[in-house]
Design a protein around this motif. Sequence first.
Motif, short mmCIF file in Angstrom:
data_model
loop_
_atom_site.label_atom_id
_atom_site.label_comp_id
_atom_site.label_asym_id
_atom_site.label_seq_id
_atom_site.Cartn_x
_atom_site.Cartn_y
_atom_site.Cartn_z
N ILE A 62 0.84 -1.20 0.00
CA ILE A 62 0.00 0.00 0.00
C ILE A 62 0.87 1.25 0.00
O ILE A 62 0.65 2.19 -0.78
N ALA A 63 1.88 1.27 0.88
CA ALA A 63 2.76 2.43 0.96
C ALA A 63 3.50 2.66 -0.36
O ALA A 63 3.60 3.79 -0.85
N LYS A 64 4.01 1.57 -0.95
CA LYS A 64 4.74 1.69 -2.20
C LYS A 64 3.83 2.17 -3.33
O LYS A 64 4.24 2.99 -4.16
N LEU A 115 3.27 5.90 -2.77
CA LEU A 115 4.49 6.65 -3.04
C LEU A 115 4.77 6.75 -4.53
O LEU A 115 5.20 7.80 -5.04
N SER A 116 4.53 5.67 -5.26
CA SER A 116 4.75 5.69 -6.70
C SER A 116 3.76 6.61 -7.41
O SER A 116 4.10 7.27 -8.39
N ARG A 117 2.53 6.67 -6.90
CA ARG A 117 1.53 7.57 -7.48
C ARG A 117 1.86 9.03 -7.18
O ARG A 117 1.54 9.92 -7.98
N GLY A 121 5.47 15.75 6.00
CA GLY A 121 5.24 14.34 5.69
C GLY A 121 4.05 14.10 4.78
O GLY A 121 3.77 12.97 4.40
N PHE A 122 3.36 15.18 4.41
CA PHE A 122 2.18 15.09 3.56
C PHE A 122 2.51 15.73 2.21
O PHE A 122 2.72 16.94 2.14
N VAL A 123 2.54 14.91 1.18
CA VAL A 123 3.02 15.39 -0.11
C VAL A 123 2.07 16.40 -0.73
O VAL A 123 0.86 16.35 -0.49
N MET A 124 2.62 17.29 -1.53
CA MET A 124 1.83 18.30 -2.23
C MET A 124 1.34 17.72 -3.55
O MET A 124 2.11 17.56 -4.49
N ASN A 125 0.06 17.37 -3.60
CA ASN A 125 -0.52 16.86 -4.84
C ASN A 125 -1.97 17.33 -4.95
O ASN A 125 -2.49 18.01 -4.07
#
Length: 244
Positions: A10-12, A15-17, A65-69
Amino acid sequence: MNTRQGAWHIAKHELSRDWIGIVFTALFCVYLSLITIGVYNDEDGAKALPWILDTVFIVTFPSLGFVMNRTTMKFWKDDTFTGKLAEWRTLPIPLTQLVIGRLMQLVIVLTVVLTLFFTFQYILVDRLHDQISIGAYLLFALFWYFYALSMAVTYVYWEIGHTGKVYALFCYISVVVFALICLVIGLAKASVVLGLLNEVKEGHWWYTAAAFLVCVITLFSGFRIIKKRLKHRHYINKKISISS
């Protein structure tokens, strides 16, 4: 697939998305590192504006820790986190794997971006690499890493445990409260960041040890609390039964 493998999958996947978002987050972190260099190097500036460092470290670090998307930017309007969880719960994915996978994603992103931040600062700030040993600086960096991770776990609880609007309100209120605290400390001509830097420089390692202990407790208790919350929260317009 056991729990560890499922959580990592799930994490991978996430992260890839989100790799573009991770890049932007990392660049923003480097930018923060650069804009605070002047405060370190200028002794008068460091004394006059300590709240700049405190605000970056105390207010901003947990959010790194929270990506900008696009998902993050639309959580208020579209409640995207709730929708994603509702979709995932239609799949045969144990709740334990979902929670651990989300926390793993948080740990990985925060580790990457803060490593960049502290590496750039140690290399570029004369006051750091000339006056502080690598060991002392590592204790300093680890303290803030453990602090950021501990606080970020509470953000995850609100992020996936509540609606987008509730999560947004929590974020806004948290920023205002911590910014005011930093301002008050600054008006008192004090600085949490510079004060801690002096403490670890003197060999006072127990600050980092205490932060590590709090972080471990927060991660384990946060996992249990988030999992319990997801068992009973509402998804979209109805409450669904969730297995553990």
